[in-house]
Design a protein around this motif. Structure first.
Motif, mmCIF file in Angstrom:
data_model
loop_
_atom_site.group_PDB
_atom_site.id
_atom_site.type_symbol
_atom_site.label_atom_id
_atom_site.label_comp_id
_atom_site.label_asym_id
_atom_site.label_seq_id
_atom_site.Cartn_x
_atom_site.Cartn_y
_atom_site.Cartn_z
ATOM 1 N N PRO A 1 0.826 -1.208 0.000
ATOM 2 C CA PRO A 1 0.000 0.000 0.000
ATOM 3 C C PRO A 1 0.861 1.259 0.000
ATOM 4 O O PRO A 1 1.935 1.293 0.613
ATOM 5 N N PRO A 2 0.401 2.313 -0.683
ATOM 6 C CA PRO A 2 1.247 3.500 -0.866
ATOM 7 C C PRO A 2 1.328 4.410 0.351
ATOM 8 O O PRO A 2 2.208 5.270 0.407
ATOM 9 N N VAL A 3 0.406 4.269 1.311
ATOM 10 C CA VAL A 3 0.393 5.131 2.483
ATOM 11 C C VAL A 3 0.304 4.259 3.724
ATOM 12 O O VAL A 3 -0.512 3.332 3.781
ATOM 13 N N ALA A 4 1.136 4.547 4.728
ATOM 14 C CA ALA A 4 1.109 3.827 6.002
ATOM 15 C C ALA A 4 0.485 4.739 7.056
ATOM 16 O O ALA A 4 1.062 5.768 7.413
ATOM 17 N N THR B 1 -12.655 12.728 10.411
ATOM 18 C CA THR B 1 -12.433 12.435 8.991
ATOM 19 C C THR B 1 -10.971 12.595 8.596
ATOM 20 O O THR B 1 -10.643 12.502 7.410
ATOM 21 N N ARG B 2 -10.099 12.805 9.551
ATOM 22 C CA ARG B 2 -8.681 13.009 9.252
ATOM 23 C C ARG B 2 -7.851 11.820 9.743
ATOM 24 O O ARG B 2 -8.148 11.212 10.767
ATOM 25 N N VAL B 3 -6.803 11.531 8.989
ATOM 26 C CA VAL B 3 -5.839 10.493 9.378
ATOM 27 C C VAL B 3 -4.432 11.050 9.201
ATOM 28 O O VAL B 3 -4.211 11.997 8.433
ATOM 29 N N TRP B 4 -3.497 10.434 9.914
ATOM 30 C CA TRP B 4 -2.102 10.834 9.850
ATOM 31 C C TRP B 4 -1.259 9.627 9.473
ATOM 32 O O TRP B 4 -1.483 8.518 9.978
ATOM 33 N N ASP B 5 -0.285 9.834 8.587
ATOM 34 C CA ASP B 5 0.595 8.727 8.237
ATOM 35 C C ASP B 5 1.768 8.663 9.207
ATOM 36 O O ASP B 5 1.882 9.487 10.136
ATOM 37 N N VAL B 6 2.623 7.682 9.010
ATOM 38 C CA VAL B 6 3.716 7.453 9.951
ATOM 39 C C VAL B 6 4.735 8.577 9.942
ATOM 40 O O VAL B 6 5.548 8.705 10.872
ATOM 41 N N ASP B 7 4.701 9.412 8.903
ATOM 42 C CA ASP B 7 5.607 10.560 8.836
ATOM 43 C C ASP B 7 4.963 11.834 9.339
ATOM 44 O O ASP B 7 5.571 12.909 9.284
ATOM 45 N N GLY B 8 3.706 11.743 9.790
ATOM 46 C CA GLY B 8 3.035 12.897 10.354
ATOM 47 C C GLY B 8 2.211 13.702 9.370
ATOM 48 O O GLY B 8 1.599 14.709 9.756
ATOM 49 N N LYS B 9 2.142 13.308 8.107
ATOM 50 C CA LYS B 9 1.340 14.034 7.131
ATOM 51 C C LYS B 9 -0.138 13.778 7.383
ATOM 52 O O LYS B 9 -0.554 12.652 7.681
ATOM 53 N N ASP C 1 -1.037 13.180 -2.635
ATOM 54 C CA ASP C 1 -0.029 14.246 -2.573
ATOM 55 C C ASP C 1 -0.643 15.550 -2.062
ATOM 56 O O ASP C 1 0.026 16.336 -1.378
ATOM 57 N N ALA C 2 -1.911 15.764 -2.414
ATOM 58 C CA ALA C 2 -2.596 16.978 -2.004
ATOM 59 C C ALA C 2 -3.254 16.858 -0.632
ATOM 60 O O ALA C 2 -3.866 17.816 -0.151
ATOM 61 N N GLY C 3 -3.175 15.668 -0.011
ATOM 62 C CA GLY C 3 -3.710 15.486 1.328
ATOM 63 C C GLY C 3 -5.112 14.927 1.393
ATOM 64 O O GLY C 3 -5.842 15.174 2.367
ATOM 65 N N PHE C 4 -5.501 14.140 0.365
ATOM 66 C CA PHE C 4 -6.814 13.503 0.347
ATOM 67 C C PHE C 4 -6.662 12.031 -0.014
ATOM 68 O O PHE C 4 -5.904 11.689 -0.925
ATOM 69 N N LEU C 5 -7.394 11.173 0.674
ATOM 70 C CA LEU C 5 -7.378 9.750 0.361
ATOM 71 C C LEU C 5 -8.631 9.385 -0.427
ATOM 72 O O LEU C 5 -9.755 9.575 0.049
ATOM 73 N N VAL C 6 -8.431 8.890 -1.661
ATOM 74 C CA VAL C 6 -9.511 8.392 -2.510
ATOM 75 C C VAL C 6 -9.077 7.035 -3.028
ATOM 76 O O VAL C 6 -7.972 6.574 -2.764
ATOM 77 N N ASN C 7 -9.949 6.383 -3.797
ATOM 78 C CA ASN C 7 -9.671 5.014 -4.225
ATOM 79 C C ASN C 7 -9.807 4.872 -5.730
ATOM 80 O O ASN C 7 -10.871 5.160 -6.291
#
Length: 388
Positions: A18-21, A28-36, A346-352
């Protein structure tokens, strides 16, 4: 070694990497392992109904774990009874419930009910829709009309005949007195969030009534308020014989349900089916919390705002918008959904990237107007980035 490398070395390759961890979520917000930070517009594939870490869900799960977390099916417990009664009340129809752990397990139960009905009535085959998706276990896969994921695991022991989705004439021709059951999604999810033509599902009900076949509605993705109704079939004015649920019911905890109405609710005899973890107290407590906090009026309002905003975008890559409620597909004029998914991240939104030309949007049902507006405002730039 990165988490991605560790994943690749530890897991079977069926998911790829998967491209994002993700590390945590709130609302409605999530944070990846790098804090983004990302706005989550896929919701774990229409699962995270009331958002991440909703206080009521956290409290219900924590309280239940501290009370009793597991009983098996050898004993009953109050949360499962409360949940079954709550679902039947929302359905407003006499029925019986079986709890499982997932959508594919709910469909396995529906398949076994159909096969028992077939044996009891001397019927010999089932009907399902082309491009339909009902799960990946072998029983559910036998009902799934996607050759790319089905064919390599055949042949299947059940005779399933596939017809084009939305074609009432083809369905009528396929369903005879020898047909035991018809499996349909009220909107086809994995095919690209494809709604049926007006009147198709009512026609399916009439065809099944005329021939004595059971009508099974797979609402694994479409139920629990996702389309602006508790259950998508309610908007189409019919009641199935069997209904399957999962995904959004548990708000992130694993639970599925197979509900039989009328005679279909009593087809199983003692010992015919079971699940060690199905309907466990923790998942049932979570589901009750979800049902307490889904606001259908809010879903409809948010859905209209999201759809209207997307439809107003005049971009050459955006061909149209389809779907129901907060369960939409942005239909593309080119097969670049993977690039749209990446540009959105890249813009800060998760879609599928659901299909090559379709991007699935299924945000938590608590998404705010401000969050919808932020996504709609960013989407043209995302499309331009993907097209370029």
């Amino acid at each position: 070694m990165s988490l991605y490398d560790r994943f690749e070395q530890a897991f079977m390759p069926n998911y790829g990497v998967p491209p994002v961890a993700l590390a945590r979520g709130e609302g409605t917000r999530v944070w990846d392992v790098d804090g983004k930070t990302y706005l989550d517009f896929i919701g774990g594939i229409a699962v995270t109904s009331i958002g991440h870490a909703h206080p009521a869900l956290v409290e219900a799960v924590a309280k239940q774990v501290a009370t009793i977390a597991h009983t098996s099916n050898l004993f009953l417990h109050e949360p499962e009874v409360l949940l079954a009664e709550r679902l039947l009340g929302l359905l407003d129809a006499p029925g019986r419930v079986f709890f499982a752990n997932s959508g594919t397990e709910a469909n396995e139960a529906a398949l076994k009910l159909s096969l028992k009905y077939a044996k009891r009535t001397g019927r010999s085959y089932l009907v399902a829709a082309e491009n339909g998706f009902h799960g990946r276990t072998l029983g559910a896969l036998s009902l799934t009309g996607k050759a790319s994921i089905r064919d390599q695991f055949g042949p299947f022991p059940t005779d399933v005949r596939f017809v084009p989705y939305g074609d009432a004439d083809a369905l009528k021709a396929a369903v005879t007195g020898e047909c035991a059951a018809v499996f349909l999604e009220p909107t086809q999810g994995e095919a690209g969030v494809v709604p049926p033509p007006d009147g198709y599902l009512r026609a399916a009900r009439e065809i099944c009534d005329a021939t004595g076949a059971l009508l099974v509605a797979d609402e694994i993705q479409s139920a629990i308020g996702r389309t602006g109704h508790w259950f998508a079939h309610q908007a189409d004015g019919f009641t199935p014989d069997i209904l399957t649920l999962a995904k959004g019911l548990g708000g992130g905890l694993p639970i599925g349900a197979c509900i039989g109405f009328g005679d279909a609710g009593t087809l199983f005899d003692k010992g015919d089916h079971g699940s060690t973890f199905g309907g466990n107290p923790v998942s049932c407590a979570a589901a009750l919390a979800v049902l307490d906090h889904v606001d259908l009026d809010r879903v409809r309002s948010a859905a209209a705002r999201l759809r209207g905003g997307l439809e107003a975008i005049g971009h050459p890559l955006l061909k149209g918008v389809r779907g129901r409620g907060l369960w939409l597909a942005a239909v593309l004029s080119e097969p670049v959904s993977g690039k749209v998914q990446q540009a959105a991240a890249d813009a800060g939104f998760l879609v599928n990237a659901l299909q090559p030309d379709a991007v699935r949007l299924a945000p938590p049902l608590v998404v705010t107007d401000e969050e919808i507006d932020a996504f709609v405002a960013a989407f043209p730039r995302i499309l331009t980035e993907a097209a370029g």
